[in-house]
Design a protein around this motif. Structure first.
Motif, mmCIF file in Angstrom:
data_model
loop_
_atom_site.group_PDB
_atom_site.id
_atom_site.type_symbol
_atom_site.label_atom_id
_atom_site.label_comp_id
_atom_site.label_asym_id
_atom_site.label_seq_id
_atom_site.Cartn_x
_atom_site.Cartn_y
_atom_site.Cartn_z
ATOM 1 N N LYS A 204 0.834 -1.201 0.000
ATOM 2 C CA LYS A 204 0.000 0.000 0.000
ATOM 3 C C LYS A 204 0.872 1.255 0.000
ATOM 4 C CE LYS A 204 -3.382 0.363 2.873
ATOM 5 N NZ LYS A 204 -4.188 0.294 4.115
ATOM 6 N N LYS A 276 -5.757 5.846 -12.081
ATOM 7 C CA LYS A 276 -6.989 5.090 -11.879
ATOM 8 C C LYS A 276 -6.700 3.627 -11.575
ATOM 9 C CE LYS A 276 -9.855 8.044 -14.824
ATOM 10 N NZ LYS A 276 -10.650 8.124 -16.093
ATOM 11 N N GLN A 279 -5.474 3.437 -8.058
ATOM 12 C CA GLN A 279 -6.579 3.615 -7.114
ATOM 13 C C GLN A 279 -7.362 2.309 -6.936
ATOM 14 O OE1 GLN A 279 -8.746 6.885 -8.813
ATOM 15 N NE2 GLN A 279 -7.414 8.453 -7.911
ATOM 16 N N GLU A 280 -7.546 1.585 -8.028
ATOM 17 C CA GLU A 280 -8.219 0.291 -7.957
ATOM 18 C C GLU A 280 -7.367 -0.716 -7.183
ATOM 19 O OE1 GLU A 280 -11.289 -2.408 -8.518
ATOM 20 O OE2 GLU A 280 -11.217 -0.238 -8.871
ATOM 21 N N LYS A 281 -6.060 -0.662 -7.412
ATOM 22 C CA LYS A 281 -5.152 -1.539 -6.682
ATOM 23 C C LYS A 281 -5.184 -1.241 -5.191
ATOM 24 C CE LYS A 281 -1.653 -4.404 -6.143
ATOM 25 N NZ LYS A 281 -1.807 -5.878 -6.304
ATOM 26 N N LYS A 283 -7.634 0.050 -3.540
ATOM 27 C CA LYS A 283 -8.936 -0.410 -3.032
ATOM 28 C C LYS A 283 -8.891 -1.909 -2.721
ATOM 29 C CE LYS A 283 -13.809 -0.759 -4.363
ATOM 30 N NZ LYS A 283 -14.795 -0.508 -5.451
ATOM 31 N N LYS A 284 -8.293 -2.695 -3.602
ATOM 32 C CA LYS A 284 -8.184 -4.133 -3.389
ATOM 33 C C LYS A 284 -7.297 -4.450 -2.190
ATOM 34 C CE LYS A 284 -10.699 -5.394 -6.901
ATOM 35 N NZ LYS A 284 -12.020 -6.062 -6.683
ATOM 36 N N ASN A 286 -6.876 -2.542 0.435
ATOM 37 C CA ASN A 286 -7.646 -2.224 1.644
ATOM 38 C C ASN A 286 -8.638 -3.340 1.977
ATOM 39 O OD1 ASN A 286 -6.436 0.275 2.193
ATOM 40 N ND2 ASN A 286 -7.786 1.337 0.767
ATOM 41 N N GLU A 287 -9.258 -3.890 0.945
ATOM 42 C CA GLU A 287 -10.186 -5.001 1.166
ATOM 43 C C GLU A 287 -9.445 -6.228 1.703
ATOM 44 O OE1 GLU A 287 -12.060 -5.627 -2.559
ATOM 45 O OE2 GLU A 287 -13.284 -3.796 -2.473
#
Length: 295
Positions: A204, A276, A279-281, A283-284, A286-287
């Motif tokens: 991250k 973008k 940002q998607e990476k 998000k994954k 964080n999940e």
């Protein structure tokens, strides 16, 4: 006569006393110069110890960049945990070895305790309390198959004719200075979940850093685009007062600036697309972190 003789003796003694003074001064400077020349024999000096910085990629032949992401020494366990990120094109077998300055002739036990998507958490055990410095070597293991001589084949095929030969190629060395190495509490991380969270946190951090770099790159391109646009507007204003020959030259310059503006637009679009994706990476990641905490 006696008075003259006493006067001569006094002058001689006086000159002799002055010569002793000069001799003492010369001897003092000589001893000082001699001590300066020989000081390295009795004055202790520290050897320069190398210390590989974290988050600085190291390029190597045969594989991608190698980055030391984290390094923590646990005095209680006499162990050093190192997180290494390897950007490799293909799956490669890696091996590690380590030795300390305190015992340079002894290879320390090395164990890979966690591995995930190019991240390796490697633990070096049995460190001396005062290990001073550590050299951590990385190797790439390759398997080469020997060719089979078809003419020598008999009625029964022997698998020994295609023996595997293991070879190693040196990649790089990571250095650690004990005085500059961060110390951890306890006996290091124990569970796989802990290492997963550590690697996820480091990933991250890398993603956020890349996003910041793209943000800076977009700002620089936008600034250059504004400057080019301003110069093009000035050229267009000047064309009102130019003759045909001058206008032709100005139109050529304007065309070049239009191409530069288009190039900036394409670069900005590319950086925004990368942002973008990051940002998607993020998000994954964080999940994934939430799932690991819930386990």
């Amino acid at each position: 006569m006696k008075i003259k003789k006493k006067l001569d003796d006094y002058r001689f003694n006086l000159r002799r006393k002055q010569s002793w003074k000069y001799t003492a001064i010369l001897a003092f400077f000589f001893l000082g110069f001699l001590s300066l020349l020989t000081s390295k024999f009795y004055i202790y000096t520290d050897d320069k110890l190398y210390h590989t910085k974290t988050f600085e990629p190291i390029s190597t032949a045969g594989t991608g960049n190698i980055t030391l992401e984290e390094r923590v020494y646990y005095p209680t366990a006499h162990a050093l945990d190192m997180v290494v990120k390897i950007d490799q094109v293909e799956d490669e077998n890696l091996s590690f070895s380590a030795m300390e300055k305190a015992n340079p002739n002894v290879k320390l036990p090395v164990k890979v305790v966690y591995e995930d998507e190019g991240y390796y958490v490697v633990r070096v055990n049995n460190l001396s309390p005062q290990w001073e410095a550590l050299a951590f070597d990385l190797y790439q293991e390759e398997e080469k198959n020997e060719t089979v001589n078809v003419e020598d084949m008999t009625s029964h095929y022997s698998t020994d004719s295609a023996e595997k030969e293991d070879s190693q190629s040196f990649l790089t060395t990571l250095y650690s200075d004990q005085k500059k190495t961060k110390q951890g509490k306890g006996k290091s991380l124990q569970q796989k979940q802990d290492y997963s969270l550590l690697v996820n946190h480091l990933e991250k951090k890398t993603v956020k850093k890349k996003m910041q770099n793209y943000e800076k790159a977009i700002a620089i391109e936008a600034k250059q685009k504004r400057q080019i646009q301003q110069g093009m507007n000035e050229l267009q204003r000047d064309m009102k007062y130019q003759v045909d020959e001058e206008k032709a030259d100005t139109e050529s310059k304007i065309a070049m600036k239009k191409d530069a503006i288009q190039s900036s637009d394409e670069s900005i679009q590319l950086y925004e697309d990368e942002q973008k994706s990051l940002q998607e990476k993020l998000k994954k990641l964080n999940e994934k972190e939430q799932d690991l905490v819930m386990k």
